[in-house]
Design an enzyme around this catalytic site. Structure first.
Site, short mmCIF file in Angstrom:
data_model
loop_
_atom_site.label_atom_id
_atom_site.label_comp_id
_atom_site.label_asym_id
_atom_site.label_seq_id
_atom_site.Cartn_x
_atom_site.Cartn_y
_atom_site.Cartn_z
N TYR A 154 1.99 -0.01 6.13
CA TYR A 154 0.78 0.20 5.34
C TYR A 154 -0.44 0.38 6.25
O TYR A 154 -1.21 1.34 6.10
CB TYR A 154 0.58 -1.00 4.40
CG TYR A 154 -0.68 -0.95 3.58
CD1 TYR A 154 -0.74 -0.19 2.41
CD2 TYR A 154 -1.81 -1.68 3.94
CE1 TYR A 154 -1.89 -0.14 1.65
CE2 TYR A 154 -2.96 -1.64 3.18
CZ TYR A 154 -3.00 -0.88 2.04
OH TYR A 154 -4.14 -0.83 1.27
N LYS A 158 -2.75 3.76 6.73
CA LYS A 158 -4.19 3.78 6.44
C LYS A 158 -5.00 4.20 7.66
O LYS A 158 -6.02 4.88 7.53
CB LYS A 158 -4.64 2.43 5.89
CG LYS A 158 -4.04 2.09 4.53
CD LYS A 158 -4.37 3.12 3.46
CE LYS A 158 -3.83 2.73 2.11
NZ LYS A 158 -4.29 3.61 1.02
#
Length: 192
Positions: A154, A158
């Site tokens: 994740y 990002k």
């Protein structure tokens, strides 16, 4: 009603931050196409947040170019244009770094990073064709700059999204299109 007459697409809009973004855009006067992979939740959300003359829903997997393109096409077909794109869809499995499988890594990057890239491309093409600017908002995360080994894919996705945002901002600036990122901290939504 500062967005009256504007048209937006919001991905990952069946719940959480995406739903909140769609609700706010509607409150400000925009018409909104909401997309999500959860058809039942998406249909429910569409009925709760607006009326068919201002909200359209389309099941879409943002890791697939044809489905992202379909969201932009739906905005144009239904409301005549696209002014705002919110690339919000994302997933965040909580897995210790050494336990992340290749399948998990690939899925997270396909949704979070590839999805934002495809959404930025599709929106940029439509906005350039329209010739009067627009804004693309990429939902990043505070985790893009934090070293949390339990959400490594994740966080990596990002951080990559921040590069998508910056490079697209430079590419689209001559066309009057702003590309910006939002990096919220932990929000108590369904994903958390």
């Amino acid at each position: 009603m500062k967005l009256k007459g504007k048209v937006a697409v919001v991905t990952g809009a069946a719940q959480g931050i995406g739903r909140a973004c769609a609700e706010r855009l509607l409150a400000e006067g925009a018409s909104v196409v909401i997309g999500d992979i959860n058809e039942a939740r998406l249909t429910e959300t569409a009925g709760e947040i607006g009326t068919p003359d201002r909200v359209a829903a389309l099941v879409a997997d943002v890791s697939r170019k044809d489905e992202v393109d379909a969201l932009v096409a739906r905005a144009v077909e239904t409301f005549g244009r696209l002014d705002i794109m919110v690339n919000n869809a994302g997933i965040c499995p909580i897995v210790p770094f050494l336990d992340v499988t290749e399948e998990t890594y690939d899925k997270v990057l396909a949704v979070n990073l590839k999805g934002a890239f495809l959404g930025t491309q599709a929106a940029g093409r439509q906005m350039i064709a329209q010739g009067d600017g627009g804004v693309i908002i990429n939902m990043s995360s505070i985790n893009s700059g934090l070293a949390n080994p339990n959400v490594a894919p994740y966080a990596i996705s990002k951080a990559g999204m921040n590069q998508v945002t910056g490079t697209a901002a430079v590419a689209f600036a001559p066309h009057g299109i702003r590309v910006v990122g939002v990096g919220p901290g932990t929000i108590m939504s369904e994903m958390v």
